[in-house]
Write an enzyme that holds these catalytic residues in place. Structure first.
Site, PDB file in Angstrom:
ATOM      1  N   HIS A  77      -3.068 -12.463 -31.913  1.00 33.24           N
ATOM      2  CA  HIS A  77      -1.887 -12.624 -31.207  1.00 33.24           C
ATOM      3  C   HIS A  77      -1.716 -13.670 -29.935  1.00 33.24           C
ATOM      4  CE1 HIS A  77       2.182 -11.228 -30.714  1.00 33.24           C
ATOM      5  NE2 HIS A  77       1.922 -10.845 -29.336  1.00 33.24           N
ATOM      6  N   SER A  96       5.641 -13.755 -28.777  1.00 36.26           N
ATOM      7  CA  SER A  96       5.792 -12.360 -28.669  1.00 36.26           C
ATOM      8  C   SER A  96       6.819 -12.119 -28.460  1.00 36.26           C
ATOM      9  CB  SER A  96       4.519 -11.859 -27.788  1.00 36.26           C
ATOM     10  OG  SER A  96       4.645 -10.605 -27.578  1.00 36.26           O
ATOM     11  N   ASP A 131      -1.705  -9.908 -36.954  1.00 36.43           N
ATOM     12  CA  ASP A 131      -2.405 -10.803 -36.059  1.00 36.43           C
ATOM     13  C   ASP A 131      -3.140 -10.004 -34.893  1.00 36.43           C
ATOM     14  OD1 ASP A 131      -0.243 -10.087 -34.348  1.00 36.43           O
ATOM     15  OD2 ASP A 131       0.346 -12.025 -33.868  1.00 36.43           O
TER      16      ASP A 131
END
Lengths: 672, 677
Positions: free
Chosen positions: A627, A251, A574
């Site tokens: 994610h 991320s 995602d």
């Protein structure tokens, strides 16, 4: 009572049995006393005692079950699962150990935003007793107990973006920082466990925990985090016989590590002074997981109105509670005030402007994504290729380029039909005097006045380029602070000396990758989940102290398959990061020798198609592409372990693509 | 349920009355009632049964519920009141709060080095029996619950390999890194927490505070071999030095961490491959001060009894941690044997053996503590009040005239007589002979699998060693241990040495096994560095033991045990088989203070660059509550000690905090020790 009377009668009649008589006398006494006592007793029993009884009963049963559960052999859950689902596949770590893989390259984890724990080192009176307790992560217990105190401690200074006076909140260090975000909610734990299977341990794994609220350069200024990462990587390379490290950012960690790679080679005082070969010497591969290289549209709505369905992961954790009144009636405003002090949120504003994200009538994704999420989700990998083709005919062209539009009709109309009032012009007319209400909460909206709010709505449509103007307009302080640390453009000439400033380091469109031809870059992300891409807004009929803009949740697309749901246009991704942002750099910007990648570092795309867990027993699934859940995806873990054990991208099988990222990349006109 | 119960109860009371009356001449009066009665009777019987059963179960539930509710209520009240009470305690608990008001700010980065058993250990790879414990603590924190759940599995995982002293195959247990490593070694058992809290108050945080966690079971050099722990520490110190504007670090080692850090000092300046290659100026450049807490520089006599019989009053740190557990039968009946088997695989235990032999610890008839008075409780009150000084001294002298000095030099003696008699009355040591005699060991195969090394010794030699009237000093002790625990001593001897160097220039002293022995190493060339010896005094501390052969002659049984019956009248140093001397409950003053008081004082051969040393003693004041305690581990929460440390961390020198502060006889004792300097 009829009995009584009768008994008295019998008593007075001649009785022969003395013994019984005596007994009778006794009984009589009892009779007069005991009912009273009994009734008193029983009355008491019926209320208080039965409560106690009930609690005791529940507790005992609970303990008993707990005892049974604890004495149960550990293999039973697995046995049950196997009985239902058939034999389990080995976790990747076990499987690869059987293939003979062992520890090779040391591994560095770089956690993303919000997944790292934060603990208190110094606080105000209200946080007494919380020293070195987690404020963020763990159980969030304090959030419930003293919400205002919590929000106060989690905020940063809104001028400097550093600690407010008297408060020091610091990242938790070590693997515990981000292995579990909350109890039972894994982030890195599965990956760590699998790596441990092939022999990894503390000395070959390192969690580069940093304070994810700060801007990247400020982590170095305040905590010397970048220096620490540098020194740790150097140590691991030295103590593992010169083996280079494999870095796994997740991320926002992806951007953080981009920043690090520039920082470490830049000369001091701004940089780490590692010299121009540092990355080549120390890094084998950078395996980006779900990287928002070019930002996420979510962050816009986050900054603009703190909404965005599931923006704050925090909300998914405590879904009911943020919407309720823990903070009093102004939950959002408090949250907004808190998150607006976090510079790091600005690192994820969409970068590259209209060139990348699309203009008023054009966007790279165009019409090629099928938003019929339900059909997509439940299908296995094989089917995903076919379905978009079938439904393509039904789909309208979605104007993804308009990241914010006011009103659904505006969102769908052609640009020539929209009347817009220029933002800046109008703002000149607006009275600059702050409309100071007696709101006790600081958000910048109260400083800007009603006219400007109207002006914002009158501009109607914002693209990735004009979104910056919008944000500058509604929250000048925030953007001024952020502007010193982040940049969102595309470089014309990368050799311009201004690009040596750190604010460009985390934007892949304004930096060159280091000179390390042997390094590898992977973009690994999930696909197949509708992801927020653009919004329809409305102006709220504002009461004094609320945020004047809201996502127009009543805006719905017509059909079941429409991309517009609840005011949000979705695209492939995602769930948090759209494919475009995660994959474009590896698909185009860094592919081969480009100006962003002068030494020709090989870049690979590894996509993982989302398949939701089939049943509850699977927990968050082993094939998820979401994610955060992707960190438990077996295919991804296997790739990571293979690379850590020495494999190259070629040996993994090169690119592995499900989405249309290459088609979209074609359509983007980026000078390379 | 409750209403049901009521329904049953009421009829019963009414019916019982009817019962009797009906047995009299009731029938003629009311026939229908008679019918009623029979029905009632049966009902009654049922009710009675019901009543009996229910009341038992119900009242059980009731009691549980009642207790739970009360408990919750109290818990709730406690939590409500907590903020207020905490608010009141803070100023007292927090010397840092006061110092902060004085304007003190943390300047020098601080490195904490934990001692033996206080650091947490977690599992990284294990046998099937340890399923589900991945990255869970085995030692410290919640780890001891595993001890209760699966004791044998737990012991197996904590053992090291018997020959290499490293991991056994298939098991990897690693230290918990960072501040989590040692701050709460068992719940509620604070070790570093108070100190960390205080440091945080004056501005310390992750970037300038580091806990050098290491696996305390390994020998010091092996922590580098297996975990690169020394390299990690070096890199960390360098980083902190650089990142904090080139401020030197202050190191705070505790207990065995002291010896570990001595080892580090030598390691870091030695060229690779054996050392860290920091070069001769490294310590001078990076270290401001070493504030040793409860240092076991010259070893602890406890370690001997630990190795010999896994006993030693409260040695066995195991026991301090989980007191109830080991004494009860969790591990079957042989708790001590199990403990012995595990702890003998830990090389680090050997590092705690008394160093310096008879020169330091005394011989058969002489010991440096000869003038020691054992009336701890009384003495401590008067001794240092100036007015009583004369009186008290004469008192003490009287005591001595009456009695012979305790023969502390005899660290192990078999039988009380051997611990008291003059050496000429004792038979000459024949250990060497026994060694020769039983060179060819007759293995006692009847015992089956050998558990401890005792099982491999013949019964006869065991008895000879343990024959009454034998005593061992700090030197001859090693012969004894070599005899009873040959494997362990051979393994450990490659890593530790316990002698005194004649000539420190001898190149053999470049070997790492000498690095943790202050009597066989030179301090680094860093004249600006400071070394503090801070420790508690005034608590009786084990100094020597009286042993006996254990009565049982069975297999798998430790043949020696402390003779707890040996006792003397009040005021004696001998209690239940143990001779006590002054110290902090674990480390005698001699071991903790001697190096600072004499060995390193000024320019000596052990301290060629003349590093300043300071003795800081902390007096135990009854009642010993948490914040004033001076016991070995509790001293970490001693406010006087914390204040000293904070001042040093904030830049004060030893002179500024008051130089030496001595309560014990350490200076006189070191006078008496004849060590060439």
């Amino acid at each position: 009572m009829s009995f009584l009377r009768r008994r008295k009668g019998t008593d007075s009649s001649k009785s022969q049995n003395l013994r019984c008589n005596i007994v009778k006398e006794d009984e009589k006494n009892n009779l007069y006393e005991s009912p009273r006592k009994e009734s008193y007793n029983s009355k008491k029993w019926s209320c208080w005692d039965s409560c106690c009884w009930f609690i005791g009963f529940v507790c005992s049963v609970w303990w008993f079950l707990l005892l049974l559960y604890n004495t149960m052999p550990a293999s039973i859950p697995q046995y049950v699962t196997e009985a239902i689902k058939g034999p389990l596949t080995d976790p990747p770590g076990v499987k690869l150990r059987k293939e003979g893989l062992t520890v090779n390259h040391p591994v560095v984890f770089v956690p993303g935003i919000v997944t790292g724990g934060l603990e208190l080192w110094e606080g105000h009176q209200c946080a007494e007793g919380l020293f070195r307790k987690r404020l963020w992560g763990g159980s969030f217990g304090e959030l419930y107990k003293r919400p205002l105190c919590w929000a106060q401690h989690m905020s940063l200074d809104n001028e400097t973006g550093l600690d407010p006076p008297g408060i020091r909140v610091r990242p938790v260090s070590g693997l515990v920082a981000a292995d579990y975000f909350a109890a039972g909610y894994f982030v890195w734990a599965v990956l760590i466990a699998n790596l441990a299977q092939i022999g990894y341990e503390e000395k070959t794994m390192y969690m580069a925990a940093y304070d994810w609220r700060l801007s990247f350069q400020n982590t170095e200024v305040r905590d010397q985090t970048l220096s620490r990462i540098k020194s740790n990587i150097e140590l691991m390379v030295a103590t593992n016989g010169g083996k280079k490290v494999v870095v796994i950012p997740h991320s926002m960690g992806v951007l953080y590590f981009l920043h690090f790679m520039k920082w470490v080679e830049a000369p001091p005082p701004m940089g780490g002074g590692g010299g121009s070969e540092w990355c080549a010497k120390h890094i084998k591969a950078v395996m980006n997981i779900g990287g928002p290289f070019l930002g996420v549209p979510k962050s816009v709505s986050g900054l603009f109105s703190v909404e965005a369905r599931d923006i704050a992961i925090a909300r998914t954790f405590a879904p009911g509670f943020l919407d309720k009144d823990v903070f009093g009636l102004q939950t959002f405003q408090h949250l907004m005030r808190m998150t607006r002090t976090w510079d790091s949120t600005m690192s994820m504003i969409p970068k590259g402007g209209e060139t990348i994200w699309g203009g008023l009538d054009w966007s790279p994704e165009g019409s090629s994504f099928n938003c019929g999420a339900k059909t997509l989700r439940n299908n296995s990998i094989n089917n995903t290729d076919q379905i978009p083709n079938i439904n393509l005919a039904n789909m309208k062209n979605v104007n993804y380029g308009r990241i914010i539009s006011f009103g659904k009709d505006v969102a769908e109309a052609h640009s020539s039909k929209i009347e817009r009032v220029d933002l800046l012009q109008d703002s000149m007319k607006a009275d600059m005097l702050a409309n100071l209400t007696n709101c006790d909460i600081w958000i910048e909206y109260h400083d800007i006045g009603d006219h400007r709010i109207k002006a914002v709505a009158d501009y109607k449509v914002y693209t990735a380029g004009s979104i910056l103007d919008l944000l500058h307009f509604v929250s000048p302080k925030l953007m001024a602070r952020g502007g010193a640390h982040f940049s969102y453009g595309i470089a014309d000439n990368l050799d311009d000396p201004k690009y040596q400033h750190y604010k460009y380091w985390s934007n892949p469109l304004e930096t060159k990758l280091p000179d390390a031809p042997d390094m590898e870059i992977y973009s690994m992300y999930g696909v197949g989940i509708p992801t927020e891409r653009a919004y329809v807004y409305k102006v709220t009929t504002a009461t004094d102290c609320s945020i004047p803009f809201q996502i127009d949740t009543s805006a719905e697309g017509g059909s079941e398959d429409s991309c517009l749901k609840g005011g949000v246009f979705s695209a492939d991704g995602d769930e948090t990061v759209p494919v475009l942002s995660a994959g474009l750099m590896a698909a185009k910007g860094w592919r081969g020798k480009t100006r962003f990648n002068p030494s020709g570092i090989p870049a690979y795309i590894r996509e993982y198609s989302h398949a939701p867990p089939a049943n509850l027993l699977e927990g968050r699934g082993t094939q998820s592409g979401a994610h955060v859940d992707i960190m438990g995806n077996f295919a991804l873990i296997e790739d990571v372990i293979r690379v850590a054990a020495g494999a190259t991208g070629k040996e993994l099988g090169g690119d592995h693509v499900y989405s249309d990222i290459f088609k979209w990349a074609e359509r983007i006109n980026l000078q390379l | 349920m409750a209403s049901n119960f009521l329904r049953l109860r009421k009829p019963y009371y009414v019916e019982s009355t009817i019962n009797c009356s009906s047995s009299s001449d009731q029938k003629p009066v009311n026939l229908s009632f008679g019918i009623n009665e029979t029905r009632n009777q049966t009902k009654k019987r049922q009710a009675k049964e019901h009543h009996g059963r229910r009341s038992c179960l119900d009242s059980c539930c009731w009691v549980t519920g009642y207790l739970c509710t009360t408990w919750w209520l109290l818990l709730f009240l406690y939590h409500c009141c907590l903020p207020f009470t905490v608010g009141h305690e803070v100023p007292e608990l927090m010397p840092a709060a006061r110092l902060k008001r004085e304007g003190l700010k943390g300047i020098h980065p601080v490195v904490l080095v934990p001692g033996i058993v206080t650091g947490g250990l977690e599992l990284w790879e294990g046998k099937p029996c340890a399923d589900g414990l991945f990255r869970k603590r085995l030692w410290g924190g919640g780890g001891f619950t595993q001890l209760l759940k699966r004791p044998l599995c737990w012991l197996e995982h904590l053992s090291l390999h018997n020959e290499t002293g490293l991991d056994p195959p298939g098991i990897r247990v690693r230290p918990v890194p960072g501040l989590f490593g040692a701050d709460y070694s068992a719940p509620g058992y604070f070790v570093w927490d108070v100190l960390v809290k205080n440091l945080a108050k004056i501005g310390y945080e992750g970037k300038n505070l580091h806990m050098a966690a290491y696996d305390w079971r390994l020998s010091f050099q092996n922590t580098e071999v297996r975990d690169c722990a020394l390299s990690k520490l070096k890199s960390k110190i360098e980083l902190m030095y650089r990142a904090n504007g080139n401020k030197k670090v202050v190191v705070v080692p505790h207990s065995m961490g002291v010896a570990y850090f001595l080892h580090f000092l030598k390691w870091v300046e030695t060229p690779p491959p054996m050392g860290g290659g920091g070069g001769p100026g490294w310590c001078a450049e990076h270290i401001k001060a070493i504030v040793n807490i409860g240092p076991s520089f010259l070893g602890v006599p406890k370690a001997v009894s630990n190795i010999l019989s896994a006993e030693g009053k409260d040695v066995a740190y195991f026991r301090a941690m989980a007191p109830g557990v080991l004494d009860s039968g969790t591990l079957g009946l042989r708790a001590l044997e199990h403990v012995m088997r595990v702890s003998r695989t830990w090389d680090s235990v050997v590092s705690l053996m008394p160093k310096g032999g008879e020169t330091i610890w005394g011989n058969m008839d002489w010991s440096p503590e000869d003038e020691h008075v054992c009336e701890f409780s009384k003495k401590r009150y008067f001794r240092f009040s100036p007015s009583d000084n004369n009186v008290n001294n004469s008192d003490a002298k009287q005591v001595f005239r009456v009695k012979d000095p305790v023969k502390y030099g005899r660290i192990i003696s078999f039988g009380k007589a051997a611990s008291v008699l003059h050496s000429s009355q004792l038979p000459t040591t024949v250990l060497k002979e026994i060694l020769h005699m039983s060179a060819s060991r007759n293995f006692n195969s009847s015992c089956g699998e050998a558990w401890t090394e005792y099982d491999e010794m013949s019964r006869e030699s065991i008895r000879k060693i343990g024959a009454a009237d034998k005593a061992y000093t700090a030197t001859t002790l090693f012969d004894l241990l070599h005899f009873v625990a040959p494997k362990m001593m051979n393994r450990a001897e490659a890593h530790f040495s316990h002698g005194i160097a004649d000539n420190l220039e001898d190149p053999k002293y470049n070997h790492y096994k000498y690095w943790s022995n202050p009597l066989e190493m030179k301090l680094p060339d860093a004249p600006n560095m400071e070394i503090y010896c801070s420790y508690g005094v005034g608590i009786p501390t084990e100094r020597s033991n009286v042993y006996k052969l254990s009565p049982s002659n069975k297999c798998k049984h430790i043949p020696y045990q402390i003779d707890t019956l040996v006792d003397e009248e009040d005021g004696s140093c001998l209690k239940s088989g143990v001779y006590f001397a002054d110290g902090d409950e674990s480390v005698p003053v001699l071991s903790a203070g001697f190096m600072c008081a004499k060995g390193w004082k000024g320019r000596t051969r052990f301290n060629p660059s003349g590093i300043n040393t300071y003795v800081r003693e902390y007096q135990s004041k009854p009642p010993t509550s948490g914040i004033k305690s001076t016991a070995h581990v509790d001293i970490m929460g001693n406010i006087a000690l914390i204040e000293d440390k904070l001042r040093v961390a904030a830049g004060a020198t030893g002179e500024e905090i008051g130089g030496d502060k001595v309560y014990s006889d350490i200076l006189r004792m070191s006078e008496r020790i004849n060590l060439q300097l």
